[in-house]
Design an enzyme around this catalytic site. Structure first.
Site: not given
Length: 290
Positions: A41, A44
């Protein structure tokens, strides 16, 4: 974990096996901020280091629990995660709030403050590891990466416009602001940015602070120099001194440039957080106008 930082007393990896004890029960004593993330991600990787830095900076006001949703799918299902990153605040054994996406650091601080969580201060702060402040250019790069990961999150584009303005990139900031959807164009931050851009554009090709001071000293009725000096002072943080320049124009030549000094003051008020100072200067302006 989503950064090179290793788990410590303020940051730890949460697992299904230890979740009840390490997170739920622990939150009875100290709020736990849960960061649900994954290695693949992109956003993230933007958010994780910010949360980890804040956990250290806040020095025990909360602890950060990192949950890799790929490794801990049961926990991801329990939280009903639909997108990552997702952040959840648990206090007193209960979920009390949360947000999705890679918010800017300032917004995360506001989120924490809303729940009474504040950074260390005084001697305790001195013991916390020093962190390097993010430069405007680093902020632009971070937000652009977040936009690449979540191109449909329009609020990130507002964050980018604000970062561009802080970096002095007036025209790119204006372009991002103009491209915002209607629901964000009236956001308080967008309204403030519009006023900041209005002030910044006034300085295009303007003389330096020293040159403007010299002009005003030589001719205190040089309204153009006084006006530009006021804008420069505002932009560089000398707010009261800048507003005083506009007040002087209002007092002595209120109709100059179709009342430009009043317009400058109203634009300045829209950019300021100091309600007491704004109220004081609003009253001073009103006393000269009415």
């Amino acid at each position: 974990m989503s950064s090179a930082q290793t788990p410590g007393k303020h940051v730890f990896d949460a697992t299904t096996a230890g979740f009840e004890n390490d997170v739920i029960n622990a939150s009875l004593d100290t709020p736990i901020l849960v960061d649900l993330w994954a290695e693949w991600c992109g956003p993230c990787k933007t958010l994780g280091p910010i949360l980890e830095k804040l956990a250290v900076e806040y020095g025990g006001a909360f602890r950060l629990a990192k949950i890799d949703v790929e490794a801990e799918q049961q926990l991801a299902a329990m939280f009903g995660v639909r997108s990552i990153p997702t952040v959840v605040l648990i206090s007193g054994g209960q979920v009390v709030d949360g947000f999705a996406g890679a918010l800017p650091e300032g917004e995360i601080r506001k989120f924490l403050a809303k729940h009474g969580l504040e950074p260390l201060d005084g001697e305790a702060a001195a013991e916390a590891p020093a962190t390097t402040a993010e430069t405007p250019e680093e902020a632009i790069n971070r937000i652009q990466q977040a936009i690449a990961g979540e191109p449909d999150r329009a609020e990130l584009k507002l964050d980018l416009a604000l970062a561009l303005m802080r970096a002095g990139q007036v025209e790119p900031a204006q372009a991002e602001l103009d491209a915002l959807p209607a629901n964000l164009a009236t956001d308080a931050r967008a309204v403030r940015l519009r006023s900041q851009l209005e002030l910044a554009r006034a300085l295009a090709g303007a003389p330096s602070m020293e040159a403007l001071r010299a002009r005003v000293q030589s001719d205190d009725a040089d309204w153009e120099a006084r006006d530009l000096l006021g804008v420069r002072l505002l932009i560089e943080g000398e707010v009261a001194a800048g507003l005083d320049q506009f007040l002087d124009i209002l007092k002595r030549q209120r109709d100059w440039q179709d009342g430009q000094a009043k317009k400058r003051m109203l634009a300045a008020f829209a950019t300021l957080d100091d309600a007491e100072l704004v109220g004081s200067y609003r009253r001073k302006m009103a006393s000269l106008l009415f």
